[in-house]
Each structure stands twice: as C-alpha cells, then as structure tokens.
Design a protein around this motif. Structure first.
Motif, PDB file in Angstrom:
ATOM      1  N   SER B 116       0.849  -1.186   0.000  1.00 63.09           N
ATOM      2  CA  SER B 116       0.000   0.000   0.000  1.00 63.09           C
ATOM      3  C   SER B 116       0.888   1.240   0.000  1.00 63.09           C
ATOM      4  O   SER B 116       2.080   1.170   0.285  1.00 63.09           O
ATOM      5  N   ALA B 117       0.284   2.372  -0.351  1.00 61.34           N
ATOM      6  CA  ALA B 117       1.045   3.620  -0.344  1.00 61.34           C
ATOM      7  C   ALA B 117       1.585   3.906   1.043  1.00 61.34           C
ATOM      8  O   ALA B 117       2.708   4.390   1.214  1.00 61.34           O
ATOM      9  N   GLN B 122       6.279   4.131   4.697  1.00 65.35           N
ATOM     10  CA  GLN B 122       6.983   3.609   5.869  1.00 65.35           C
ATOM     11  C   GLN B 122       8.386   3.124   5.507  1.00 65.35           C
ATOM     12  O   GLN B 122       9.355   3.419   6.209  1.00 65.35           O
ATOM     13  N   VAL B 123       8.480   2.416   4.409  1.00 64.29           N
ATOM     14  CA  VAL B 123       9.781   1.926   3.953  1.00 64.29           C
ATOM     15  C   VAL B 123      10.707   3.102   3.630  1.00 64.29           C
ATOM     16  O   VAL B 123      11.881   3.115   4.014  1.00 64.29           O
ATOM     17  N   LEU B 124      10.180   4.101   2.943  1.00 67.73           N
ATOM     18  CA  LEU B 124      11.008   5.246   2.548  1.00 67.73           C
ATOM     19  C   LEU B 124      11.473   6.045   3.764  1.00 67.73           C
ATOM     20  O   LEU B 124      12.640   6.450   3.842  1.00 67.73           O
ATOM     21  N   VAL B 125      10.561   6.250   4.698  1.00 68.30           N
ATOM     22  CA  VAL B 125      10.917   7.023   5.888  1.00 68.30           C
ATOM     23  C   VAL B 125      11.963   6.274   6.704  1.00 68.30           C
ATOM     24  O   VAL B 125      12.974   6.848   7.139  1.00 68.30           O
ATOM     25  N   ARG B 126      11.740   4.991   6.885  1.00 67.17           N
ATOM     26  CA  ARG B 126      12.676   4.186   7.662  1.00 67.17           C
ATOM     27  C   ARG B 126      14.059   4.190   7.002  1.00 67.17           C
ATOM     28  O   ARG B 126      15.086   4.335   7.654  1.00 67.17           O
ATOM     29  N   VAL B 170       7.491  11.016  -4.702  1.00 68.70           N
ATOM     30  CA  VAL B 170       6.387  11.800  -5.273  1.00 68.70           C
ATOM     31  C   VAL B 170       5.117  10.980  -5.516  1.00 68.70           C
ATOM     32  O   VAL B 170       4.039  11.352  -5.037  1.00 68.70           O
ATOM     33  N   PRO B 171       5.207   9.856  -6.247  1.00 65.31           N
ATOM     34  CA  PRO B 171       3.980   9.097  -6.494  1.00 65.31           C
ATOM     35  C   PRO B 171       3.365   8.539  -5.209  1.00 65.31           C
ATOM     36  O   PRO B 171       2.134   8.437  -5.108  1.00 65.31           O
ATOM     37  N   VAL B 172       4.204   8.218  -4.265  1.00 63.46           N
ATOM     38  CA  VAL B 172       3.695   7.718  -2.987  1.00 63.46           C
ATOM     39  C   VAL B 172       2.872   8.790  -2.279  1.00 63.46           C
ATOM     40  O   VAL B 172       1.756   8.539  -1.810  1.00 63.46           O
ATOM     41  N   LEU B 173       3.420   9.979  -2.249  1.00 64.20           N
ATOM     42  CA  LEU B 173       2.710  11.068  -1.578  1.00 64.20           C
ATOM     43  C   LEU B 173       1.436  11.436  -2.334  1.00 64.20           C
ATOM     44  O   LEU B 173       0.410  11.746  -1.730  1.00 64.20           O
ATOM     45  N   GLY B 180      -6.782  10.555   0.654  1.00 66.57           N
ATOM     46  CA  GLY B 180      -7.153  11.355   1.803  1.00 66.57           C
ATOM     47  C   GLY B 180      -6.301  11.113   3.034  1.00 66.57           C
ATOM     48  O   GLY B 180      -6.526  11.722   4.082  1.00 66.57           O
ATOM     49  N   GLU B 181      -5.341  10.232   2.909  1.00 65.28           N
ATOM     50  CA  GLU B 181      -4.477   9.961   4.064  1.00 65.28           C
ATOM     51  C   GLU B 181      -3.473  11.080   4.314  1.00 65.28           C
ATOM     52  O   GLU B 181      -2.936  11.217   5.406  1.00 65.28           O
TER      53      GLU B 181
END
Lengths: 228, 228
Positions: B116-117, B122-126, B170-173, B180-181
């Motif tokens: 999921s996005a 989560q993966v990117l932030v970590r 970018v696409p994740v955000l 709406g998240e």
DNA sequence: CCTACCGATCGGTAGG
DNA sequence: CCTACCGATCGGTAGG
C-alpha cells in the motif's frame, strides 16, 4: 477547553540590560548608537548568506561602512558578534510570539470566546514563519544553522532562550494530543513540527511560492487530525 | 603505440610519471586504493562535526594519517573533496533506498499482495532515517548542511542526484493525497516531511531517544490520517 | 572609530 | 604520497 490563560506570556518589562557572570570590558556594554545595530544587521545577513566561518570581520565592517578593525570596538571578538546576533534574534522572536498570542487572545475575548488549541497552534505557526521568513528574518536562521560556532557558555545561553520560546508550544501540543487532533508522542511531535517549519528557510521563495498564510494552512492540514 | 598498451588492464603496476609537472587530471580519475576512501570518511566526519569552512585540509590529512599536502594528490582542491563526499553519500542513499523498496516489494509479493502507499512511505521514511542517523551517516548531513560551499556546477550535480532521490517519494505522496491519508498540497507536504525528517540530525541521540523504528512510527502517525 | 600592523593559519604547489 | 615552501587572508591589537 481553554488553555489561553496558561499560554498568556507575562509581557516582559523593560528590556533590562544585565551583565551575566562574565566580567567584560566596559566599552562593550556601552552601545547606545545605531552603529552597533548596523553591525548586527550586516553580520546577520552575511552569516546567513555565507555562513559564520566564510564571513570575515572585514566583510562585516565593509557592509556596515566601517574599516576592518572597527567591529572590535563594539564586540570583543567575532564569536561575541555571532552570539549577539542570536541573542537579538531570539529576544525579538520571543516578543513577536508573545505579541501574536496576546493579540489573538484579546481578539477572541472581545468576541466572548476563548482560543481553541488549534487556533493557538495556528497563531504560533504563523508567528514562527514570520520570524523565519518575514522581514528582518536573518537572525533566527543564523541561530538555527550556526550554533555550532558558539562557545559552550554562549550556546547554553542561547539554548535557554530557545527553551523559553518552545515552552509556549508545549501545552498547546499536549492539548491537541489529548483531544486526538495530534497523534504521536508530543515531544517527538514538537521536534518534527519544528523541523518541518525550520526547514522552510532552505526552500521558501517568497517570489514563487505560497504566502506565509498558505504555509500555515498547509502545516495545520498536514499535522492535525479533524475531531468528529 | 602498441596493441599491448591499449589492452593493458587498468591495474597498472606503477603510475607513469612524466618528466614535466604532475599528471593531474589522470591521477584524479584513478582511485584504486582505500586511501581515497579513508580521506572521504575522515572528511565527512569532520565536515559534519565542524562544518566545511572550520575544517582545514590539514585536519583531514591528519585524520587519514597523511601529511598536509597529500589530500591534493587525491582531490584537486578542498571543494572537490566536499563534492565527492556529497556525491558518495547520495549514491549510497539512492542504493539503500532502492534496496529497501525492492526488499519490501518482494516480501509483499511472496505473501501474495502488493504494498500500500502507506507501507511504501513507511519503507522510505525508515530508509531515510537509516541514511541520516544510522552507521556511516556523516555524508548526507554534510550534503544537507554544507551545500552552500559548493560551486554552482557542483551544486547542480548534487541537486540532480537529490531530485532522483526525492522522485521516488512523489507518487507515494500523491497516492496518499488521493486517498485522503495525506492532507494539503503534496509538493508542500513533501517539503514539510523532509524538513521533519532532516531536522532529526540536529537532535537525535541514539543513546537517549527512541529507535529508528520508533521515529518512523511517530512520523506516520503524525503525518497520515486514518481512512475509515 | 581609523591607521597601521602582526602572528597564525590556510589552501595549494613544486619537485621528488 | 612526503618535504618544503609560498602568497593570501584572517582575527585581532596598539595607539591615536
């Protein structure tokens, strides 16, 4: 819930100039003129643009219309000039923050209601953007990005001022956390929030980007949940 | 010129010395040894601790166990050394980011579903926290806080790498915004998010604070809304 | 606040 | 990669 009372800053009395523990040459305390202010403004601008180490005291002197040795009539050394920029910036920021809160609280009171925590945060964020990106906004960015160049004693003095500035935010964030509008541990949230705000000095371009009100709106949308 | 010369492997036994001057350009392209790596690591550490301008090439040489003039055998000048630190850091960060994403995607696929996005973020932030605060984490902070000292050409090269790094987000955000998240304009949200993350290098203390997993959890809680 | 100046340090180089 | 070195610049000062 109203946290306005808790938040209202005791308006500072006259800016009393008091010497802290360190004995200094009397000359450096005697700063009535605007020459010292011009030095501070020039130093703040150059320190922000180029960094502390990349800015020579000659650069600063020239920018203030003086000769190379003259800054040392006003400041004991280059470090003291940097510390003064930060002190001045923090005092100004504290005053702006208190004034913004006072105004908002008074306005709400005139309309017969109290500020919500959300409204408090909005005032604080908006005021912080003003401090970071508004007119005369070189002092605080210098503090944020050049504190490494301070001596330990100067650093702890600046830190004390910064703690006072952040202390105003703490009850607001706690209230927002209690109501569920702010998720996550409030201490960490405060760090993340300040990060998001302070980073704006790296990318914000007033000519191309949004206004400070737009930024404030975005921050609130981004960080706060809606309570149903 | 002989064919043998043309075919000779890059593992030359001895650097060929010309009688006049030093073969500067060629030398700087040939980075066989680990001496260059030691220089880069020492430079990254010192640049982060003290800043670029406050660090002398002598400091770096000493930290790498060399004499004062020797860094200039490996790097054309001090600026090139800084640029190399940043380039190295960005390449490493890009690799770590790609590896983290690949692993997560493969893991999800093995379990028969897609990421999921939210999980992507989560993966990117970590991974980003790892790059900022994990082992060998001097290079990126140097890039974040010392880019001012680069020449225009070097800056645009580093910027290109940074754009590639951010492009993954970018696409994740956008997806999170669509669902709406994530509230607020995605471009601004990205700046705020990176601000919150990058600021952590100023306050994070692995000895006293939370783990990188804790930080990641906090960031997601703080920035994302729950979809009902 | 200016003039005149100094010791220290720095980035960088020639030649091996 | 070392030895030996240089020109430039810097923070800071003495004396007026």
């Amino acid at each position: 819930m109203s946290i306005a009372t808790e938040l209202s800053e005791p308006s500072l009395p006259e800016p009393v100039r008091r010497t802290r523990g360190r004995p200094r040459k009397a000359v450096h305390e005697r700063d009535d003129g605007n020459r010292r202010q011009e030095l501070l403004r020039a130093a703040a601008r150059l320190f922000r643009q180029q960094g502390f180490d990349a800015t020579s005291t000659r650069d600063i002197a020239t920018a203030a219309g003086m000769r190379s040795g003259s800054p040392f009539y006003h400041f004991e050394n280059k470090e003291a000039l940097l510390a003064a920029v930060m002190r001045e910036g923090m005092q100004s920021a504290l005053q702006r923050q208190a004034a913004a809160m006072d105004t908002a609280v008074a306005q709400a009171a005139a309309q017969g209601h109290t500020l919500s925590a959300r409204e408090c945060l909005q005032v604080l964020v908006r005021s912080h953007f003003e401090v970071l990106l508004g007119p005369d906004s070189d002092f605080i960015p210098v503090m944020l990005y050049e504190w490494r160049s301070l001596s330990a004693a100067q650093r702890s003095e600046v830190n004390r001022l910064k703690d006072g500035y952040e202390a105003v935010w703490v009850p607001v964030l706690k209230a927002l956390h209690a109501s569920g509008e702010l998720q996550g541990e409030p201490g960490l949230a405060r760090m993340m929030l300040f990060g998001a705000l302070n980073w704006s000095v790296q990318w914000y371009d007033p000519a191309r980007q949004a206004t400070l009100d737009d930024l404030t709106q975005s921050v609130l949308q981004l960080f706060l949940k809606t309570t149903s």
